[in-house]
Design a protein around this motif. Structure first.
Motif, PDB file in Angstrom:
ATOM      1  N   LYS A 130       5.015  -4.593 -10.312  1.00 11.02           N
ATOM      2  CA  LYS A 130       3.799  -3.888 -10.142  1.00 11.02           C
ATOM      3  C   LYS A 130       2.443  -4.195 -10.698  1.00 11.02           C
ATOM      4  CE  LYS A 130       5.660   0.790  -9.508  1.00 11.02           C
ATOM      5  NZ  LYS A 130       6.142   1.972 -10.431  1.00 11.02           N
ATOM      6  N   LYS A 131       2.605  -5.003 -11.965  1.00  3.70           N
ATOM      7  CA  LYS A 131       1.340  -5.389 -12.536  1.00  3.70           C
ATOM      8  C   LYS A 131       1.008  -6.813 -11.959  1.00  3.70           C
ATOM      9  CE  LYS A 131       3.480  -8.062 -16.212  1.00  3.70           C
ATOM     10  NZ  LYS A 131       4.948  -7.724 -16.679  1.00  3.70           N
ATOM     11  N   LEU A 132       1.491  -7.521 -10.878  1.00  2.00           N
ATOM     12  CA  LEU A 132       1.056  -8.710 -10.413  1.00  2.00           C
ATOM     13  C   LEU A 132      -0.049  -8.148  -9.460  1.00  2.00           C
ATOM     14  CD1 LEU A 132       4.377 -10.528 -10.329  1.00  2.00           C
ATOM     15  CD2 LEU A 132       2.613 -10.826 -12.188  1.00  2.00           C
ATOM     16  N   LYS A 133      -1.194  -9.273  -9.449  1.00  2.13           N
ATOM     17  CA  LYS A 133      -2.003  -8.804  -8.592  1.00  2.13           C
ATOM     18  C   LYS A 133      -1.823  -9.182  -7.062  1.00  2.13           C
ATOM     19  CE  LYS A 133      -6.381  -9.493 -11.120  1.00  2.13           C
ATOM     20  NZ  LYS A 133      -6.226 -10.312 -12.256  1.00  2.13           N
ATOM     21  N   ASN A 134      -0.876 -10.278  -6.756  1.00  2.32           N
ATOM     22  CA  ASN A 134      -0.471 -10.482  -5.416  1.00  2.32           C
ATOM     23  C   ASN A 134       0.644  -9.702  -4.813  1.00  2.32           C
ATOM     24  OD1 ASN A 134       1.164 -11.741  -7.176  1.00  2.32           O
ATOM     25  ND2 ASN A 134       1.375 -13.665  -6.234  1.00  2.32           N
ATOM     26  N   VAL A 135       0.935  -8.703  -5.759  1.00  2.00           N
ATOM     27  CA  VAL A 135       2.285  -7.591  -5.115  1.00  2.00           C
ATOM     28  C   VAL A 135       1.371  -6.503  -4.605  1.00  2.00           C
ATOM     29  CG1 VAL A 135       4.014  -6.128  -6.039  1.00  2.00           C
ATOM     30  CG2 VAL A 135       3.819  -8.573  -6.705  1.00  2.00           C
ATOM     31  N   LYS A 136       1.746  -5.887  -3.636  1.00  4.17           N
ATOM     32  CA  LYS A 136       0.863  -4.825  -2.891  1.00  4.17           C
ATOM     33  C   LYS A 136       1.781  -3.550  -3.144  1.00  4.17           C
ATOM     34  CE  LYS A 136      -0.614  -3.190   1.590  1.00  4.17           C
ATOM     35  NZ  LYS A 136      -0.252  -3.075   2.982  1.00  4.17           N
ATOM     36  N   GLU A 137       3.028  -3.674  -3.113  1.00  7.86           N
ATOM     37  CA  GLU A 137       3.972  -2.543  -2.969  1.00  7.86           C
ATOM     38  C   GLU A 137       5.332  -3.115  -3.527  1.00  7.86           C
ATOM     39  OE1 GLU A 137       4.150   1.384  -0.332  1.00  7.86           O
ATOM     40  OE2 GLU A 137       5.564  -0.121   0.261  1.00  7.86           O
ATOM     41  N   ILE A 138       6.157  -2.195  -4.182  1.00  6.63           N
ATOM     42  CA  ILE A 138       7.575  -2.469  -4.636  1.00  6.63           C
ATOM     43  C   ILE A 138       8.182  -1.288  -3.801  1.00  6.63           C
ATOM     44  CG2 ILE A 138       7.232  -3.677  -6.654  1.00  6.63           C
ATOM     45  CD1 ILE A 138       8.204  -1.193  -8.115  1.00  6.63           C
ATOM     46  N   ARG A 139       9.426  -1.288  -3.219  1.00  6.06           N
ATOM     47  CA  ARG A 139      10.044  -0.119  -2.455  1.00  6.06           C
ATOM     48  C   ARG A 139      11.611  -0.444  -2.546  1.00  6.06           C
ATOM     49  NH1 ARG A 139       6.702  -2.459   1.102  1.00  6.06           N
ATOM     50  NH2 ARG A 139       7.675  -3.665   2.710  1.00  6.06           N
ATOM     51  N   GLN A 140      12.444   0.685  -2.580  1.00  8.67           N
ATOM     52  CA  GLN A 140      13.764   0.139  -2.873  1.00  8.67           C
ATOM     53  C   GLN A 140      14.680   1.518  -2.057  1.00  8.67           C
ATOM     54  OE1 GLN A 140      15.259   0.624  -7.010  1.00  8.67           O
ATOM     55  NE2 GLN A 140      17.286   0.004  -6.516  1.00  8.67           N
ATOM     56  N   THR A 141      15.528   1.280  -1.440  1.00  2.00           N
ATOM     57  CA  THR A 141      16.827   2.298  -1.152  1.00  2.00           C
ATOM     58  C   THR A 141      17.819   1.632  -1.258  1.00  2.00           C
ATOM     59  OG1 THR A 141      15.127   2.919   0.794  1.00  2.00           O
ATOM     60  CG2 THR A 141      17.660   3.172   1.045  1.00  2.00           C
ATOM     61  N   GLY A 142      18.693   2.385  -2.233  1.00  4.14           N
ATOM     62  CA  GLY A 142      19.937   1.821  -2.815  1.00  4.14           C
ATOM     63  C   GLY A 142      20.088   0.555  -3.271  1.00  4.14           C
ATOM     64  N   MET A 143      20.748  -0.195  -2.602  1.00  4.96           N
ATOM     65  CA  MET A 143      20.971  -1.754  -2.999  1.00  4.96           C
ATOM     66  C   MET A 143      20.137  -2.748  -2.101  1.00  4.96           C
ATOM     67  SD  MET A 143      23.175  -2.114  -5.497  1.00  4.96           S
ATOM     68  CE  MET A 143      23.912  -3.677  -5.463  1.00  4.96           C
ATOM     69  N   ILE A 144      18.906  -2.189  -1.574  1.00  4.48           N
ATOM     70  CA  ILE A 144      18.167  -3.125  -1.315  1.00  4.48           C
ATOM     71  C   ILE A 144      16.509  -2.496  -2.009  1.00  4.48           C
ATOM     72  CG2 ILE A 144      16.736  -3.563   0.906  1.00  4.48           C
ATOM     73  CD1 ILE A 144      18.890  -1.989   2.495  1.00  4.48           C
ATOM     74  N   ALA A 145      16.136  -3.873  -2.278  1.00  9.40           N
ATOM     75  CA  ALA A 145      14.699  -3.783  -3.049  1.00  9.40           C
ATOM     76  C   ALA A 145      13.853  -4.693  -2.482  1.00  9.40           C
ATOM     77  CB  ALA A 145      14.915  -3.885  -4.538  1.00  9.40           C
ATOM     78  N   ALA A 146      12.515  -4.270  -2.280  1.00  8.95           N
ATOM     79  CA  ALA A 146      11.807  -5.242  -1.654  1.00  8.95           C
ATOM     80  C   ALA A 146      10.374  -5.463  -2.409  1.00  8.95           C
ATOM     81  CB  ALA A 146      11.486  -4.954  -0.230  1.00  8.95           C
ATOM     82  N   ILE A 147       9.817  -6.513  -2.548  1.00 14.73           N
ATOM     83  CA  ILE A 147       8.493  -6.729  -3.140  1.00 14.73           C
ATOM     84  C   ILE A 147       7.574  -7.199  -2.021  1.00 14.73           C
ATOM     85  CG2 ILE A 147       7.207  -7.938  -5.007  1.00 14.73           C
ATOM     86  CD1 ILE A 147       9.566  -6.389  -5.768  1.00 14.73           C
ATOM     87  N   GLU A 148       6.409  -6.427  -1.551  1.00 16.20           N
ATOM     88  CA  GLU A 148       5.671  -6.798  -0.704  1.00 16.20           C
ATOM     89  C   GLU A 148       4.420  -7.578  -1.327  1.00 16.20           C
ATOM     90  OE1 GLU A 148       4.661  -4.014   2.135  1.00 16.20           O
ATOM     91  OE2 GLU A 148       2.908  -5.109   3.075  1.00 16.20           O
ATOM     92  N   LEU A 149       4.110  -8.848  -0.787  1.00 14.10           N
ATOM     93  CA  LEU A 149       2.829  -9.657  -1.492  1.00 14.10           C
ATOM     94  C   LEU A 149       1.690  -9.437  -0.704  1.00 14.10           C
ATOM     95  CD1 LEU A 149       4.972 -13.001  -1.981  1.00 14.10           C
ATOM     96  CD2 LEU A 149       4.846 -11.073  -3.528  1.00 14.10           C
TER      97      LEU A 149
END
Ligand SMILES: Cc1ncc(COP(=O)(O)O)c(C=O)c1O
Length: 433
Positions: free
Chosen positions: A355-374
């Motif tokens: 979350k603290k990275l400037k090039n990260v827009k959003e993090i999201r998770q559902t169960g055993m799936i996690a995604a980092i949107e740049l």
């Protein structure tokens, strides 16, 4: 042989899936010698954590002895027999088991051998269900940003311009409605209103609505609220349109429950399963259907055309069914889905740092799936490729979807391995321009 020798031999003969082959002038292909748990090992002895479960199929680790034994036992008895006019024990046991564990109301199993074919079957079956009732409803509704596979029909109802635009002239008829844009209930309600507007006008020509429950995986790992599924169930019943749940990517525990539809406590009319069904061992898929659909195809010999005359050669293959039985028994015996909760919480804790990275827009998770949107990159920069390369150089297989870096590991991953997988992705993202 070394990695290099095998790569050169490979490039002489193989056209790889979903690949611009010229990329391999600068991007090496990794020949894999063996797998063990979450690890893949190449011919130079390098090991990689399989952070994407080899395209989301390998849910219980590579070279899982329990599943191996199931397949070994079967191969000495019966490898395959056609499923028309004949049957075999693994298919019967598996069908019975699937009816028991899937949401109630799904009474019968139609076998196929890959996800896209299961989608084709579901569309054909939905269309013919109404045709047999004397109605012609040639349209299917799917969500914006959806992905349902690569056959012509599956592509037609997917919303992936990159994969489908070139085939525009040969696609089948489909309609789009917007998907909920976030995991909140408000967005789900807004998207349902839009769907209802469409159904009000056109339900008489629509056979089915097809969705990927909770997570549009290939569509940037977009996630939405379970209330959407509940609303969709009600709308499909109200407007007499079938509800197809494509659980090909999310079924078998990926979302934290055995099936994603369980989060909303809904039963779809058709449910599609593949990928995790065989633990990533062998190609198999199923379409689950209720008796009321089955009954519309059931009639006297003289009316043969009412039958569902679809077949694929490897349908219900005995080795594939055995792999599936082994996978389900392993999941149940080891209480994998409940035990995953601790891993889900740990992943959640570990991804907060992005979350603290400037090039990260959003993090999201559902169960055993996690995604980092740049954010902040143009598509032609192909930023995901840099993350992919860094991952391989540091022992983790990550395969970003453009600017979405995601984790979808086998459930046998340990906390230490989760930490390594996430830390390597973090370093890769920190190093990006
Ligand atoms: C939701 C969904 N449906 C269908 C498919 C197609 O499955 P297959 O690749 O086995 O044809 C995929 C593949 O990723 C998928 O994610």
């Amino acid at each position: 042989m070394t990695n290099n020798e095998l790569m050169n031999e490979d490039l002489k003969y193989i056209w790889h899936p979903c690949t611009q082959m010229k990329d391999h002038e600068f991007l090496p292909i990794t020949p894999i010698k063996k797998g063990e748990g979450v690890y893949l090992e190449d011919f130079d002895g390098n090991r990689y954590i399989d952070g994407v479960s080899s395209w989301w199929v390998n849910i219980l680790g590579h070279n899982n002895q329990f599943i191996n034994d199931y397949i070994k036992k079967q191969v000495d008895t019966l490898e395959h027999v056609l499923l028309a006019g004949f049957t075999h024990e693994p298919a019967i046991k598996l069908a019975k088991k699937l009816v028991e564990i899937t949401p109630k109301g799904l009474d019968k199993v139609f076998f196929a051998d890959n996800g896209s074919t299961a989608v084709d079957i579901a569309l054909k079956m939905s269309f013919q269900y109404y045709k047999n009732k004397g109605l012609t409803k040639p349209y299917f509704v799917s969500l914006e940003n959806s992905y349902h596979g690569e056959s012509i029909a599956a592509l037609s109802i997917s919303d992936m311009g990159l994969y489908k635009d070139v085939y525009d002239e040969i696609l089948i008829r489909s309609l789009k409605t917007s998907s909920p844009k976030d995991q909140g209930e408000e967005e789900a309600a807004r998207a349902l209103l839009e769907l209802e507007d469409l159904l009000k006008d056109r339900a008489h020509e629509i056979s089915a609505v097809i969705v990927e429950p909770l997570v549009q995986c290939a569509g940037s790992m977009s996630m939405y609220n379970p209330s959407y599924l509940l609303g969709l169930r009600k709308l499909c019943t109200k407007y007499d349109v079938l509800f197809i749940a494509d659980e090909i990517a999310v079924g078998f525990g990926r979302t934290g429950k055995l099936f994603a539809c369980e989060h909303a406590d809904v039963s779809p009319d058709l449910m599609l399963l593949s990928k995790g069904l065989t633990g990533g061992y062998l190609p198999l898929s199923v379409v689950m259907i209720p008796n009321f659909i089955y009954d519309e195809f059931y009639c006297d010999y003289s009316n043969y055309k009412r039958a569902f005359l679809h077949s694929n050669s490897y349908t219900g293959n005995a080795l594939c069914c055995s792999a599936a039985l082994g996978t389900i028994e392993y999941l149940e015996k080891n209480d994998i889905i409940s035990k995953n909760q601790e891993k889900i919480d740990f992943i959640n804790q570990e991804i907060q740092k992005f979350k603290k990275l400037k090039n990260v827009k959003e993090i999201r998770q559902t169960g055993m799936i996690a995604a980092i949107e740049l954010q902040g990159y143009k598509s032609e920069e192909r930023i995901g490729l840099q993350v992919y390369k860094y991952g391989l150089e540091n022992g983790v297989l990550l395969r970003p979807l453009a600017h979405i870096v995601y984790f979808m590991p086998p459930y046998v991953i340990t906390k230490e391995e989760i930490k390594k997988m996430i830390d390597v992705a973090y370093e890769a993202i920190v190093k990006l321009p």
